[in-house]
Scaffold this active site. Structure first.
Site, PDB file in Angstrom:
ATOM      1  N   ARG A 293       0.828  -1.202   0.000  1.00 44.41           N
ATOM      2  CA  ARG A 293       0.000   0.000   0.000  1.00 44.41           C
ATOM      3  C   ARG A 293       0.865   1.257   0.000  1.00 44.41           C
ATOM      4  O   ARG A 293       0.471   2.301  -0.514  1.00 44.41           O
ATOM      5  CB  ARG A 293      -0.942  -0.003   1.204  1.00 44.41           C
ATOM      6  CG  ARG A 293      -1.971  -1.112   1.162  1.00 44.41           C
ATOM      7  CD  ARG A 293      -2.911  -1.099   2.353  1.00 44.41           C
ATOM      8  NE  ARG A 293      -3.763   0.093   2.362  1.00 44.41           N
ATOM      9  CZ  ARG A 293      -4.790   0.255   3.197  1.00 44.41           C
ATOM     10  NH1 ARG A 293      -5.091  -0.697   4.081  1.00 44.41           N
ATOM     11  NH2 ARG A 293      -5.518   1.359   3.155  1.00 44.41           N
ATOM     12  N   ALA A 294       2.075   1.148   0.559  1.00 43.37           N
ATOM     13  CA  ALA A 294       2.993   2.290   0.563  1.00 43.37           C
ATOM     14  C   ALA A 294       3.448   2.642  -0.848  1.00 43.37           C
ATOM     15  O   ALA A 294       3.824   3.797  -1.122  1.00 43.37           O
ATOM     16  CB  ALA A 294       4.202   1.981   1.448  1.00 43.37           C
ATOM     17  N   LYS A 295       3.400   1.652  -1.768  1.00 40.66           N
ATOM     18  CA  LYS A 295       3.794   1.887  -3.162  1.00 40.66           C
ATOM     19  C   LYS A 295       2.580   2.022  -4.078  1.00 40.66           C
ATOM     20  O   LYS A 295       2.708   1.915  -5.288  1.00 40.66           O
ATOM     21  CB  LYS A 295       4.694   0.737  -3.633  1.00 40.66           C
ATOM     22  CG  LYS A 295       6.000   0.637  -2.871  1.00 40.66           C
ATOM     23  CD  LYS A 295       6.924  -0.431  -3.429  1.00 40.66           C
ATOM     24  CE  LYS A 295       6.435  -1.820  -3.084  1.00 40.66           C
ATOM     25  NZ  LYS A 295       7.395  -2.871  -3.516  1.00 40.66           N
ATOM     26  N   CYS A 379      -1.181 -11.703  -7.441  1.00 38.34           N
ATOM     27  CA  CYS A 379      -0.062 -11.419  -6.538  1.00 38.34           C
ATOM     28  C   CYS A 379       0.109  -9.901  -6.543  1.00 38.34           C
ATOM     29  O   CYS A 379      -0.855  -9.183  -6.290  1.00 38.34           O
ATOM     30  CB  CYS A 379       1.196 -12.165  -6.966  1.00 38.34           C
ATOM     31  SG  CYS A 379       1.614 -12.030  -8.716  1.00 38.34           S
ATOM     32  N   ASP A 381       1.869  -7.932  -9.356  1.00 39.01           N
ATOM     33  CA  ASP A 381       1.634  -7.511 -10.743  1.00 39.01           C
ATOM     34  C   ASP A 381       0.875  -8.552 -11.556  1.00 39.01           C
ATOM     35  O   ASP A 381       0.400  -8.246 -12.650  1.00 39.01           O
ATOM     36  CB  ASP A 381       2.974  -7.201 -11.431  1.00 39.01           C
ATOM     37  CG  ASP A 381       3.712  -6.065 -10.734  1.00 39.01           C
ATOM     38  OD1 ASP A 381       3.053  -5.089 -10.354  1.00 39.01           O
ATOM     39  OD2 ASP A 381       4.934  -6.166 -10.564  1.00 39.01           O
ATOM     40  N   GLY A 382       0.814  -9.782 -11.061  1.00 42.30           N
ATOM     41  CA  GLY A 382       0.032 -10.804 -11.734  1.00 42.30           C
ATOM     42  C   GLY A 382       0.737 -11.502 -12.873  1.00 42.30           C
ATOM     43  O   GLY A 382       0.090 -12.162 -13.686  1.00 42.30           O
ATOM     44  N   ARG A 385       3.947 -15.023  -9.720  1.00 38.44           N
ATOM     45  CA  ARG A 385       3.325 -16.028  -8.862  1.00 38.44           C
ATOM     46  C   ARG A 385       1.930 -16.413  -9.340  1.00 38.44           C
ATOM     47  O   ARG A 385       1.508 -17.563  -9.186  1.00 38.44           O
ATOM     48  CB  ARG A 385       3.285 -15.518  -7.420  1.00 38.44           C
ATOM     49  CG  ARG A 385       4.642 -15.467  -6.748  1.00 38.44           C
ATOM     50  CD  ARG A 385       4.649 -14.650  -5.470  1.00 38.44           C
ATOM     51  NE  ARG A 385       4.614 -13.216  -5.738  1.00 38.44           N
ATOM     52  CZ  ARG A 385       4.808 -12.287  -4.808  1.00 38.44           C
ATOM     53  NH1 ARG A 385       5.052 -12.653  -3.557  1.00 38.44           N
ATOM     54  NH2 ARG A 385       4.771 -11.000  -5.110  1.00 38.44           N
ATOM     55  N   LYS A 421       7.207 -11.948 -17.921  1.00 36.40           N
ATOM     56  CA  LYS A 421       8.327 -11.206 -18.517  1.00 36.40           C
ATOM     57  C   LYS A 421       9.524 -12.134 -18.755  1.00 36.40           C
ATOM     58  O   LYS A 421      10.539 -12.065 -18.059  1.00 36.40           O
ATOM     59  CB  LYS A 421       8.701 -10.045 -17.609  1.00 36.40           C
ATOM     60  CG  LYS A 421       7.564  -9.046 -17.427  1.00 36.40           C
ATOM     61  CD  LYS A 421       7.804  -8.098 -16.265  1.00 36.40           C
ATOM     62  CE  LYS A 421       8.913  -7.140 -16.573  1.00 36.40           C
ATOM     63  NZ  LYS A 421       9.081  -6.127 -15.494  1.00 36.40           N
TER      64      LYS A 421
END
Length: 617
Positions: A293-295, A379, A381-382, A385, A421
């Site tokens: 949440r900080a990012k 996760c 970015d999806g 994981r 990626k």
């Protein structure tokens, strides 16, 4: 003279000696020939080269191998260090990768034989038309319940998603745009699997952008709950026999995607049976999710997503997995064999990470199969994981993905189409020097599949050699399948048409990769044992020198005629096996007049031949 058979499109750049070995560097690989053995390593598989003890080079490979080369002089060692460092540098452009030169040769050979070219370089129709074929196979009701949205046509919504997205029919494209603004990298919740017996689905996405401010998005909340409602409208074959009023194919009429959702939430949605509670599986730990949440990230709040349950799996991020793999590689490459092998292996935490991944996949499979609940997986970015869990759960649930054809569709759909990626994670993306982006995510998932193959040896059509070869070509860059970071990027560089597909080698017709124990027709859902003590080190990959199984042939065998390829492979494999004697007539074999001249499988057999003969008489 070049000490190896040169591949098509391959040019040798350096040739020299190191003590008793001949070393050659081409535009594709490093070749080292000793008196009694040969090492071939694709350049793109090499992660680093360093000089140790002045006269020794350490070559560290991305698939966990470590190669040590001794030189007679320090100057010679430094010369080869510079050559190899230049050779394994990141490419300046995609065309510098060998896959393009290799395909150009194939195109020149087969220019007048389009059918042969398609057979040698392209995957089959099951891969080309996978999306449409999967929709039909899994029985999605595209008339009343689900629709294929073209909002991502030409990747205008999300560059790391496929162009066709499956969502409930009453969700409009305008609502999808609003959801995209709330999800990390615009990776919205979309459906990727449907259980044919009960209609429960698996969906995937990235984390919601809650941030410290606790933002909400009404369209996102509506889309997530709509997925569960759609499952109740489109029950499977098992539930269809006792369909509720308004359920099944008698639900709402297909609605225009441009209408407002308040108009398109037709009577079918409200009249359907009570939707099952949707499971939101967050691959991260609760602590990591809150820290995000900080990012600007975060996780779903059950208070805002009615009829949903959020579960955290505590899977490690790519940095922890990369460190674990490096420890594993160091332990497996120790010389001599370490006396504290088991404690050293435990300290790598590699098997512990595999155990958590398997547990997450089992949780998804049980929710879908046993409870009939829809599941949404994400996760951060999806794309790391999330595909690990989703693809593994699909293997557990659906025997189609345990066939060679189905496994290819699975990799293309859940890994390539949804933007894992590969370029960054495998370290062959051009103009990128950030080592922190590298991580063997796909290799780790293949290891988990290998664990399933060990536990269920009769339920997979492919064998271990198939998985090992896939590991090799994930990094080799001989084929274009795993180049680039997203489907948009691969399309932009026209990689599909300018490189060969790895599935042309690992095709279903290649008998070298068939599992002889396979029993087709089984509909069994897999329930593996996930405890660390039930898992095994993948010796064929991490300890190849001690692996008892001869693996598949070199990649150039792809262009041999099918008959000769099979014969040559069989012949070479048989040459490596211990020579034993087989007898049609055991009585004559044990007769003293025809003594055994070869070492038998059982060294005690010779001593008991007379007893056996007397017993049979």
């Amino acid at each position: 003279q070049v000490p190896f058979t040169v591949l098509q499109g391959e040019g040798v750049e350096y040739l020299g000696h190191a003590n008793d070995a001949v070393i050659a560097i081409s535009n594709y690989r490093l070749h080292i020939k000793f008196k009694d053995s040969v090492i071939n390593v694709p350049l793109r598989m090499m992660e680093s080269v360093e000089c140790r003890d002045m006269f020794q080079l350490h070559i560290v490979c991305k698939d966990s191998k470590v190669i040590r080369c001794h030189f007679s002089t320090f100057k010679q060692c430094q010369e080869w260090l510079k050559r190899l460092t230049r050779a394994i540098a990141r490419p300046a452009k995609p065309e510098d990768l060998f896959a393009f030169a290799y395909h150009a040769w194939c195109l020149g050979v087969c220019v007048d034989e389009e059918d042969q070219h398609a057979h040698l370089c392209r995957p089959g129709d099951h891969v080309k038309y996978r999306f449409e074929m999967e929709l039909v196979r899994m029985g999605f009701d595209l008339q009343n319940v689900w629709r294929v949205s073209d909002i991502n046509n030409n990747y205008k919504l999300c560059s790391s998603y496929p162009q066709k997205l499956l969502v409930p029919v009453w969700i409009t494209d305008k609502e999808l745009e609003n959801v995209a603004s709330f999800r990390s990298w615009k990776r919205i919740p979309v459906v990727v699997y449907r259980h044919m017996r009960n209609g429960a689905v698996i969906a995937r996405c990235s984390q919601p952008e809650i941030s410290w401010w606790g933002w909400r998005n009404a369209d996102d909340e509506y889309l997530v709950t709509s997925i569960a409602k759609a499952c109740a409208l489109n029950p499977g074959a098992k539930a269809g026999g006792a369909a509720q009023p308004g359920g099944g194919s008698d639900g709402s009429e297909p609605c225009d995607a441009d209408f407002d959702s308040s108009l398109t939430a037709c009577s079918g949605v409200e009249n359907a049976g009570t939707p099952q509670k949707l499971l939101i599986l967050d691959a991260r730990s609760y602590t990591a999710a809150v820290a995000n949440r900080a990012k600007g990230g975060g996780c779903e709040c059950e208070e805002y997503y009615p009829n949903c349950e959020v579960v955290f799996m505590g899977m490690a991020n790519i940095h922890s997995i990369r460190n674990s793999f490096q420890y594993l590689r160091a332990v497996c490459s120790q010389v001599p064999d370490p006396s504290n092998w088991l404690s050293a292996l435990e300290s790598t935490k590699w098997l512990q990470h595999l155990s958590v991944m398997l547990k997450a996949a089992v949780l998804v499979a049980n929710a879908v199969d046993r409870e009939g609940r829809p599941v949404l997986v994400h996760c951060s970015d999806g794309w790391d994981r999330t595909p690990q869990i989703v693809a593994l759960a699909k293997i557990l649930l659906d025997p189609y993905y345990r066939t060679m054809e189905g496994f290819q569709v699975l990799v293309e759909s859940d890994w390539l189409d949804f933007g894992h990626k590969f370029g960054d994670r495998c370290g062959h993306q051009e103009k990128v020097e950030d080592q922190n982006e590298q991580c063997p995510v796909f290799l780790q998932w293949l290891d988990a599949v290998h664990q399933l193959l060990k536990q269920f040896p009769c339920l997979f059509e492919f064998n271990e050699a198939f998985l090992v070869k896939l590991v090799q070509h994930t990094y080799s860059c001989l084929y274009g399948t795993f180049l680039g970071n997203s489907p948009c990027e691969r399309e932009m560089h026209n990689i599909y048409k300018r490189t060969c597909s790895v599935w042309s080698l690992l095709r279903a017709g290649n008998k070298n990769f068939h599992n002889l124990l396979y029993m087709p027709g089984s509909e069994q859902v897999l329930h593996p044992v996930c405890h660390v003590r039930a898992l095994h080190v993948w010796t064929a990959v991490y300890l190849p020198a001690s692996s008892p199984h001869p693996l598949g042939q070199e990649e150039m065998d792809i262009y041999l005629p099918p008959g000769s390829q099979s014969q040559e492979f069989s012949g070479r494999c048989l040459d490596r096996l211990p020579k034993t004697r087989s007898m049609d007539d055991l009585l004559s074999a044990c007769d003293s007049s025809s003594p055994l001249t070869r070492t038998s499988s059982d060294p005690n057999l010779n001593n008991h031949c007379q007893d056996v003969r007397m017993g049979l008489e």
